[in-house]
Each structure stands twice: as C-alpha cells, then as structure tokens.
Scaffold this active site. Structure first.
Site, PDB file in Angstrom:
ATOM      1  N   THR A 127       0.819  -1.215   0.000  1.00  0.00           N
ATOM      2  CA  THR A 127       0.000   0.000   0.000  1.00  0.00           C
ATOM      3  C   THR A 127       0.853   1.266   0.000  1.00  0.00           C
ATOM      4  OG1 THR A 127      -1.796  -1.127   1.099  1.00  0.00           O
ATOM      5  CG2 THR A 127      -1.787   1.246   1.325  1.00  0.00           C
TER       6      THR A 127
ATOM      7  N   SER B  92       1.816  -7.496  -0.952  1.00  0.00           N
ATOM      8  CA  SER B  92       2.650  -8.386  -0.140  1.00  0.00           C
ATOM      9  C   SER B  92       2.122  -9.811  -0.094  1.00  0.00           C
ATOM     10  CB  SER B  92       2.838  -7.818   1.264  1.00  0.00           C
ATOM     11  OG  SER B  92       1.638  -7.859   1.997  1.00  0.00           O
TER      12      SER B  92
ATOM     13  N   ASP C 251       0.187  -6.683   4.744  1.00  0.00           N
ATOM     14  CA  ASP C 251      -0.552  -7.943   4.912  1.00  0.00           C
ATOM     15  C   ASP C 251       0.344  -9.094   5.374  1.00  0.00           C
ATOM     16  OD1 ASP C 251      -2.879  -6.690   4.244  1.00  0.00           O
ATOM     17  OD2 ASP C 251      -3.150  -7.665   2.302  1.00  0.00           O
TER      18      ASP C 251
END
Ligand code: GLU
Length: 328
Positions: free
Chosen positions: A14, A58, A91
């Site tokens: 992100t 990720s 994540d």
C-alpha cells in the site's frame, strides 16, 4: 558533516500504491525513489541509497523473493550501510519480519515498515512511517536487536509483532509483550535491552513445503489425511485455544508426525499453547505424546516460517530447541 550510509528498498504494498485509473482501486506503482522524495528531511540524516526490488502486493511475495532481498540487504551492510530499511505491504509484514530476523546475521538493524493508507490518499502514513523507520535504523540503540517493525510511531520486535487490524492506522501490535519501543519527539526509545539472538544458516533449498491448517468447529479431515500424500515436508496446525484439535484430527497426528515435523500453535490472537493442563484426546498433552511440538507463544504463521527455515538447512531436529528460544 559525514553522514551515515543508509540503504532503503521498496518491495511494493500500500505504501507504494496509487490508482492508475480513478475508481479502479490502487495497485503498486510508486518506486522507492518517489517514496524517498516524499521524505525530504531524510537527506539531512543520511546518505541514502534507494532501490525498488519488487512492486508487489505483499500477498504475492514468496520466500524466494525474501531470500533475494536478504542477499541485497547483506551486500548493503558489506558496502558500509549502517542500517537497511525495507518498505513492503502490511498484509504479510509480520511474516517477512520473522523470516528476516531468523536469518539476519548483523549487529546493524534491519527495519521493516509500510503504510495503511496508499500514497495518494489524504493523510497517507507512508512518508511518516518511512522517516520513523529510518530514524530507528540510524539509532545506535537499535544495534544487536535484529529486525524491527516500525509502524504508527511504535517499534515492534519481529518475532512478537502481528497485524491485528485489517484497516486501521494502528494495525500492528505485539500481543502479551507490547511494543519494543516508541518514537518520542524524534528520539528512538526502547523499553528493554536487546535479547540474545539465534540466527539460522541460510536455507540450502527452497522447494520444500510446510502446510498450515487451521482447526475449526466440525472440520473434516480430508486435507489433514492427505498431507503426506501431497508431499508436504512439514505440518503446522493452528489449533483451538491452548493448542487443541478434535478427536478425529488427533487420531491422524501420530502417523504424520512419524514422517514429518508437526507443530501445533494456537489460533487465538494472544497467549501461548499449554503444556500440562489438558489431558483429553486432542488436548496439548495428548498431541505432544503423539509427536507434535507445541509452539508456545509463537503464532502459527511464524512457527511455519521457523519450520520452513529449519527444514531448509536440515536442522529440523532442533525444532523444539528453537521453539524454546523464541518464547518470551
Ligand atoms: N494493507 C495492505 C498494505 O499495507 C494491503 C496490500 C499489501 O499488503 O501489499 O500494504
């Protein structure tokens, strides 16, 4: 003034995401160099080298990616960097932090960070997190601590940290022990001295597989029964409560544990597996007798990483010892 050398690499996530087309959702597009440009004050703290090693969400990072990132990071230290900072998606950040920590053989810090708001979003947390992570990397008090995760003004040790909120800015916490430290008024403040570290040799292979199965109410045992036939080299079970499974699952463990290492952790977000409390079929005492190792405080995902790395360097016989070393 002679500034220290600091190496930064971005892997995606992100923190590197923007929408290519309005309304279509954000994807990783922002390079490490662009990220760095959002933190101009960094240039006054260090001589920075920046690389974009991956631009992936990720969830799509693999152990092979992480091993190649580790090779790059090792080279940066050999070339004189006083610290390495990695940005990646949140994540799987708790898993890559644990992975790197078990292999990071330097006194210099390796610091991981990311963001919960994408680069284009108002109030994006990426630049602030990156600056904090670099400050942690540059602090002398970060030496001999292995890998740290820096998010939202907190420092978490790689083995304790978990993503405990899917969307909030305060997405990371270290259950039971709390954060390792804080960034306060620009200073890096740790609560405890460094702990002894236990670094593993690099894996000599990367094709082996460790399955992760989660116990759930009234679950069938089809996957469990086929773990050996499917060619798995290790089995990780996220058990109920203090490390428990159903009677049906318990009956399958002996045969599997005779062939491959089996670990049982808790699927709870906080707390350890028990050792000597429950004697029922499928309880922790029964599972240990059937050949399973109990993970204690190590969560299922990090236990799986430990087992994968131990299998990779043929140290699986040391599993119980490493699980012990990783307890609080
Ligand atoms: N919230 C996640 C992130 O921070 C989603 C994407 C990912 O993990 O790459 O980066």
């Amino acid at each position: 003034m002679d500034l220290p050398n600091l190496s930064i690499a971005s892997l995606g996530g992100t923190v590197s995401m923007q929408a290519r087309v309005f309304g279509e959702g954000v994807v990783p597009t922002v390079s490490g160099a662009t990220l760095l440009a959002s933190v101009p004050e960094l240039r006054t703290l260090a001589r920075v080298t920046v690389e974009t090693l991956q631009l992936l969400p990720s969830a799509s990072l693999s152990f092979e990616h992480l091993l190649s990132v580790l090779r790059w990071a090792n080279t940066q230290i050999e070339l004189g960097a006083v610290a390495v900072v990695l940005t990646q998606g949140t994540d799987t950040l708790e898993e890559s932090a644990a992975f790197f920590d078990l292999l990071w053989d330097h006194d210099e810090p390796l610091v991981l960070t990311g963001a919960m708001r994408s680069a284009a979003q108002t109030g994006a947390d990426g630049p602030g997190n990156l600056l904090d992570a670099c400050q942690v990397g540059l602090a002398e008090s970060s030496w001999r601590r292995g890998v740290q995760v820096v998010m939202n003004g907190q420092i978490h040790s790689a083995q304790a940290v978990r993503k405990t909120d899917s969307m909030a800015l305060q997405a990371f916490s270290s259950p039971v022990v709390g954060p390792a430290g804080l960034l306060l008024e620009g200073d890096v403040h740790y609560f405890h001295p460094p702990r002894q570290r236990h670094v593993l040799p690099l894996p000599q292979r990367s094709t082996h597989k460790v399955a992760l199965l989660q116990a759930s109410l009234s679950a069938d045992s089809l996957l469990l029964e086929n773990v050996l036939a499917l060619g798995y080299d290790g089995l990780m079970i996220a058990g109920f409560g203090a490390g428990h499974v159903s009677e049906t699952w318990a009956g399958k463990i002996d045969a599997i544990a005779r062939k491959i290492p089996v670990i049982v952790a808790t699927r709870c977000d906080c707390g350890p597996t028990a050792r000597s409390t429950y004697g029922f079929k499928g309880g922790e005492m029964d599972l240990a007798k059937r050949g399973a190792s109990m993970a204690g405080f190590v969560c299922p995902r990090k236990s799986r990483i430990l087992l994968w790395l131990l299998l990779g360097c043929q140290r699986q016989d040391d599993l119980a010892r490493y699980l012990r070393l990783l307890q609080y």
